[in-house]
Design a protein around this motif. Structure first.
Motif, PDB file in Angstrom:
ATOM      1  N   PRO A  87       5.237 -18.283 -16.689  1.00  0.00           N
ATOM      2  CA  PRO A  87       6.750 -18.600 -16.083  1.00  0.00           C
ATOM      3  C   PRO A  87       6.895 -19.202 -14.832  1.00  0.00           C
ATOM      4  O   PRO A  87       6.325 -18.665 -13.815  1.00  0.00           O
ATOM      5  N   VAL A  88       7.694 -20.317 -14.620  1.00  0.00           N
ATOM      6  CA  VAL A  88       7.806 -20.964 -13.156  1.00  0.00           C
ATOM      7  C   VAL A  88       8.871 -20.229 -12.271  1.00  0.00           C
ATOM      8  O   VAL A  88       9.866 -19.748 -12.835  1.00  0.00           O
ATOM      9  N   GLU A  89       8.414 -19.989 -10.935  1.00  0.00           N
ATOM     10  CA  GLU A  89       9.346 -19.655 -10.077  1.00  0.00           C
ATOM     11  C   GLU A  89      10.217 -20.458  -9.545  1.00  0.00           C
ATOM     12  O   GLU A  89       9.925 -21.679  -9.055  1.00  0.00           O
ATOM     13  N   ILE A  90      11.481 -20.164  -9.667  1.00  0.00           N
ATOM     14  CA  ILE A  90      12.478 -21.339  -9.050  1.00  0.00           C
ATOM     15  C   ILE A  90      13.419 -20.714  -8.024  1.00  0.00           C
ATOM     16  O   ILE A  90      14.428 -20.137  -8.417  1.00  0.00           O
ATOM     17  N   PRO A  91      12.882 -20.896  -6.743  1.00  0.00           N
ATOM     18  CA  PRO A  91      14.044 -20.217  -5.623  1.00  0.00           C
ATOM     19  C   PRO A  91      15.103 -20.780  -5.465  1.00  0.00           C
ATOM     20  O   PRO A  91      15.215 -22.231  -5.847  1.00  0.00           O
ATOM     21  N   GLY A  92      16.191 -20.057  -5.205  1.00  0.00           N
ATOM     22  CA  GLY A  92      17.638 -20.760  -4.983  1.00  0.00           C
ATOM     23  C   GLY A  92      18.413 -21.000  -6.203  1.00  0.00           C
ATOM     24  O   GLY A  92      19.502 -21.150  -6.284  1.00  0.00           O
ATOM     25  N   VAL A  93      18.012 -20.757  -7.596  1.00  0.00           N
ATOM     26  CA  VAL A  93      18.656 -20.774  -8.705  1.00  0.00           C
ATOM     27  C   VAL A  93      18.660 -19.373  -9.317  1.00  0.00           C
ATOM     28  O   VAL A  93      17.471 -19.107  -9.756  1.00  0.00           O
ATOM     29  N   LEU A 142      15.615 -17.167 -10.130  1.00  0.00           N
ATOM     30  CA  LEU A 142      14.912 -17.247 -11.223  1.00  0.00           C
ATOM     31  C   LEU A 142      13.146 -16.905 -11.067  1.00  0.00           C
ATOM     32  O   LEU A 142      12.559 -17.979 -10.368  1.00  0.00           O
ATOM     33  N   ASN A 143      12.872 -15.980 -11.560  1.00  0.00           N
ATOM     34  CA  ASN A 143      11.568 -15.364 -11.614  1.00  0.00           C
ATOM     35  C   ASN A 143      10.780 -15.387 -10.251  1.00  0.00           C
ATOM     36  O   ASN A 143       9.768 -14.854 -10.161  1.00  0.00           O
TER      37      ASN A 143
ATOM     38  N   ALA B 389       8.626 -26.867 -12.212  1.00  0.00           N
ATOM     39  CA  ALA B 389      10.098 -26.217 -12.408  1.00  0.00           C
ATOM     40  C   ALA B 389      10.814 -27.266 -13.196  1.00  0.00           C
ATOM     41  O   ALA B 389      11.707 -26.559 -13.911  1.00  0.00           O
ATOM     42  N   TYR B 392      10.053 -26.486 -16.812  1.00  0.00           N
ATOM     43  CA  TYR B 392      10.417 -25.461 -17.321  1.00  0.00           C
ATOM     44  C   TYR B 392      12.058 -25.452 -17.644  1.00  0.00           C
ATOM     45  O   TYR B 392      12.463 -25.084 -18.676  1.00  0.00           O
ATOM     46  N   LEU B 407      17.721 -28.008  -8.717  1.00  0.00           N
ATOM     47  CA  LEU B 407      16.619 -27.784  -7.767  1.00  0.00           C
ATOM     48  C   LEU B 407      17.170 -28.321  -6.570  1.00  0.00           C
ATOM     49  O   LEU B 407      16.712 -27.752  -5.569  1.00  0.00           O
ATOM     50  N   ALA B 410      19.487 -26.173  -4.862  1.00  0.00           N
ATOM     51  CA  ALA B 410      18.992 -24.842  -4.341  1.00  0.00           C
ATOM     52  C   ALA B 410      18.238 -24.983  -3.187  1.00  0.00           C
ATOM     53  O   ALA B 410      18.389 -24.282  -2.348  1.00  0.00           O
TER      54      ALA B 410
END
Ligand code: ATP
Ligand code: MG
Lengths: 252, 438
Positions: A87-93, A142-143, B389, B392, B407, B410
């Motif tokens: 699973p992908v890490e998505i900073p800020g969301v 997210l993650n 991302a 995903y 994105l 963010a």
């Protein structure tokens, strides 16, 4: 429900899927096993619509529709869900915001009105409970910084929220402790119904004790080289893949 | 080619002398002497070309090739400004139209014991010595032609004085409107902000344009941050596709003071922001945040300086940009650590997302460190949107444009969240979300 016919795909000019055939009927669970690098994740990704992979032949019919030309989001709206091996890490969301967007985008696609904040929260709480997903994780990005097990659990949580018709789980069991494995399996089983199906990619019989498959397939060098009932998984666990590899080499 | 360059410069110098000749006694004032010195400096420096190190990536040729009506009277009423508004909150709101203070549009809520807010020209009439003592003190000798030009022509702008021990509750929002509906207009607002010891102030400058003719804004703001004072300063540029903006914000910080700057460039044809902070005190901290979203053939250049002069201070900088189409971005961040400035902490980061192969971003961190016991770090990144991302998110049903917007939003969020004037932050959140969704 899902019909994969002679599917071929390559990446960077290298053919990885070399003619996959698979028939999944509503209500069924199919396990896919096979040695590392045999193409399991590639198959899962191609079904979900990852653009890196070039489909060079064959077709995939889902619910009567050819899906290979569809964008990933369209496939999701049709009811296909892929739980990622990584699973992908998505900073800020935040997880919660992400899911709300996903749910409402899918609803929009289906011509349904968006859920309001209260409806959404209620639904999310129920599903979070189902997979024992901690509330604090939902508010985090997210993650991002999630442990391996937390990421996998988050995948199942998202699956529970999105209620797909076809769930494809790519090694969701790896990296899970015994309790988490059971919880994840319960999450999957709670979605089992006569009109849903699942494809479970795994290396271990362990998961299949909880999610009992109707069929087990062995993917090797881009082809499904053996299919059988759930007992095939036990046999593989016991004997490894050498005998299958030998069978394949003998034929070719 | 260079004749046009000479044109604008010559025209401006001639204009200066013409004004001077009708000034009577005021021409001998100290205030005017400062302007005269600045004009001489402008004359000596001339408009920069790309051979000038500080202007290597930002060519002003196009800007100076046109003519502008400086100080054109704009008659703008509330109705015409409706679209340009930032949602109101309890704030002091001061309007300038084509550089002229508009008493009619402005509104004040703070008490005069807390803060003095007046136009520079009024303030000069009332307290010439006070205004003169601040004017050009921070900017003089800056070797910058545009700043010198602004000083030479400084007529109006804001003068804000916060006495000691005042915590100003209501923000001050300065709105600069260029009325470019009928002609090319130029304005050179000059702002002086002096915040006394142990006081605090929240301040914003917002730049907007009416109409589609060219506008040229050459703005200079001098900010004095007293001992133990806390100043937040935001600059929001949402100008037209035909707006040229050059701005310098020059800040001097005293002991134990705090200064926050947020510079957000939403739109404009050509933008150059200089943010120069002199940390002229011990144990003070400066924070610089920036965001820019150029598209089309827009150009955004941010030059910043954190000049550490005394020990035990900290500067912290984060700039982020999203560039589309054939846009160009420039970031130049200088950190000076003077020999006295031991135990300095200085951090700088500039991150960019470039959405098109034709967009370019030039980043240049520049560290000059003359003390030995310091902690400095800097980093710049320029990349594309994370495809992994994106896939995903799409695999969960989020459309590609929506996923991109999420994105990108963010990506900006940690800068936007630094903006502490609620109405401005909310305004930005809305505008940015819309911009990213398009
Ligand atoms: N993007 C890519 N670029 C190059 N090679 C790739 C790419 N993706 C997959 N491959 C190659 O394709 C083959 C199949 O990979 P895939 O990830 O599908 O295997 P897998 O069966 O899922 O293995 P595992 O059990 O280790 O997860 C491997 O040889 C892999 O290196
Ligand atoms: Mg795999």
């Amino acid at each position: 429900m899902l019909s994969i016919n002679d599917l071929r795909a390559s990446v960077e000019g290298k053919e990885i899927l070399k003619g996959i055939n698979l028939e999944v009927k509503p209500g069924e669970v199919h396990a896919i096993m096979g040695p590392n690098g045999s193409g399991k994740s590639t198959l899962a990704s191609v079904l979900a619509g990852r653009e890196e992979y070039e489909v060079t032949g064959g077709n995939v019919i889902f619910d009567g529709k050819e899906i290979l030309e569809m964008a990933p989001e369209e496939r999701a709206a049709q009811g296909i869900f892929l739980a990622f091996q990584y699973p992908v890490e998505i900073p800020g969301v935040t997880t919660i915001n992400f899911l709300k967007t996903a749910v409402n985008e899918i609803r929009k696609y289906r011509g349904e009105s968006p859920l309001d904040a209260a409806q959404f929260l209620k639904m999310v709480r129920e599903k979070a409970k189902l997979v024992s997903m901690n509330d604090s994780l939902l508010k985090r990005a997210l993650n991002e910084g999630f442990s391996g097990g937390e990421k996998k659990r988050n995948e199942i949580f998202q699956m529970a929220v999105l209620e797909p018709k076809l769930a494809i789980l790519d090694e969701t069991d790896s990296g899970l402790d015994i309790d988490a494995l059971r919880i994840v399996a319960e999450g999957v089983n709670s979605l089992r119904s006569p009109d849903r199906a699942a494809i479970v990619v795994t290396h271990y019989q362990r998961l299949l004790d909880y999610i009992v498959p109707d069929f087990v397939h062995v993917l090797y060098k881009g082809r499904i080289v053996k299919s059988g009932p759930k007992e095939l998984a036990l046999e593989l666990e016991e004997k490894g893949y050498d005998w299958i590899k030998a069978e394949v080499e003998a034929v070719s | 080619m260079s004749t046009e360059t000479i044109d604008l410069k010559t025209r401006l110098i001639t204009d200066f002398h013409a004004r001077e000749s009708v000034m009577n006694g005021e021409a001998s004032s100290e205030f005017h002497q400062k302007k005269r010195a600045a004009l001489a400096e402008f004359d000596r420096l001339g408009f920069p070309t790309i051979r000038h190190e500080e202007w290597k990536y930002s060519n002003v040729k196009d800007l100076i090739s046109a003519s502008y009506n400086f100080g054109a009277e704009g008659s703008v009423g509330f109705a015409e400004l409706e679209d340009l508004k930032i949602p109101e909150q309890d704030a002091n709101i001061v309007y300038f139209v084509n550089g002229h203070y508009s008493a009619e549009l402005s509104r004040f809520v703070s008490s005069q014991t807390e803060i003095t807010i007046s136009s520079l020209s009024e303030a000069y009439k009332k307290t010439p010595a006070l205004v003169t003592s601040y004017f050009d003190e921070l900017t003089k000798g800056g070797q910058d032609a545009f700043t010198a030009l602004n000083t030479a022509f400084a007529q109006d702008g804001i003068f804000i004085h916060v006495p000691d021990n005042q915590s100003v509750t209501h923000p001050v929002i300065l709105r600069f409107v260029s009325d470019a509906r009928v002609q090319n207009v130029g304005s050179q607002p000059r702002n002086i902000i002096a915040v006394g010891r142990n006081s605090s102030l929240k301040l914003a400058e917002a730049f907007r344009t009416l109409g589609t003719e060219r506008s040229f804004t050459n703005a200079v703001t001098e900010i004095y941050v007293g001992e133990d004072a806390n100043v937040e300063y935001y600059k929001v540029q949402n100008e037209s596709d035909n707006a040229y903006h050059i701005g310098t914000t020059q800040v001097r910080m005293s002991d134990r003071s705090h200064f926050y700057a947020g510079t957000v460039t939403l739109n404009g044809r050509f933008t150059r922001n200089n943010l120069n902070i002199v940390l002229d005190g011990e144990r003070c901290d400066a924070h610089m945040y920036g965001l820019y979203f150029p598209d089309g053939t827009q150009h955004v250049d941010n030059h910043t300086v954190a000049d550490h002069c005394k020990p035990n201070s900290e500067s912290n900088e984060l700039y982020k940009g999203i560039l589309r189409d054939r846009a160009k971005g420039v970031f130049n961040g200088k950190i000076f650590v003077r020999p006295d400035a031991q135990k300095t902490n200085a951090f700088q980061s500039c991150k960019n997302i470039v959405l098109s192969p034709d967009a370019t971003m030039n980043t240049k961190p520049q560290l000059e460190i003359f003390a030995d016991d310091v902690k400095c770090s800097h980093g710049t990144t320029t990349g594309q949107i994370d495809e992994e991302a994106l896939f995903y998110m799409r695999s969960r049903g989020i459309s590609r444009p929506e996923a991109m917007a999420l994105l990108m939003y963010a990506f900006c969020a940690d800068v936007v969240s630094q903006i502490k004037i609620d109405s401005i932050r909310e305004y930005l959140e809305g505008v940015i979300a819309k911009k990213l969704a398009s």
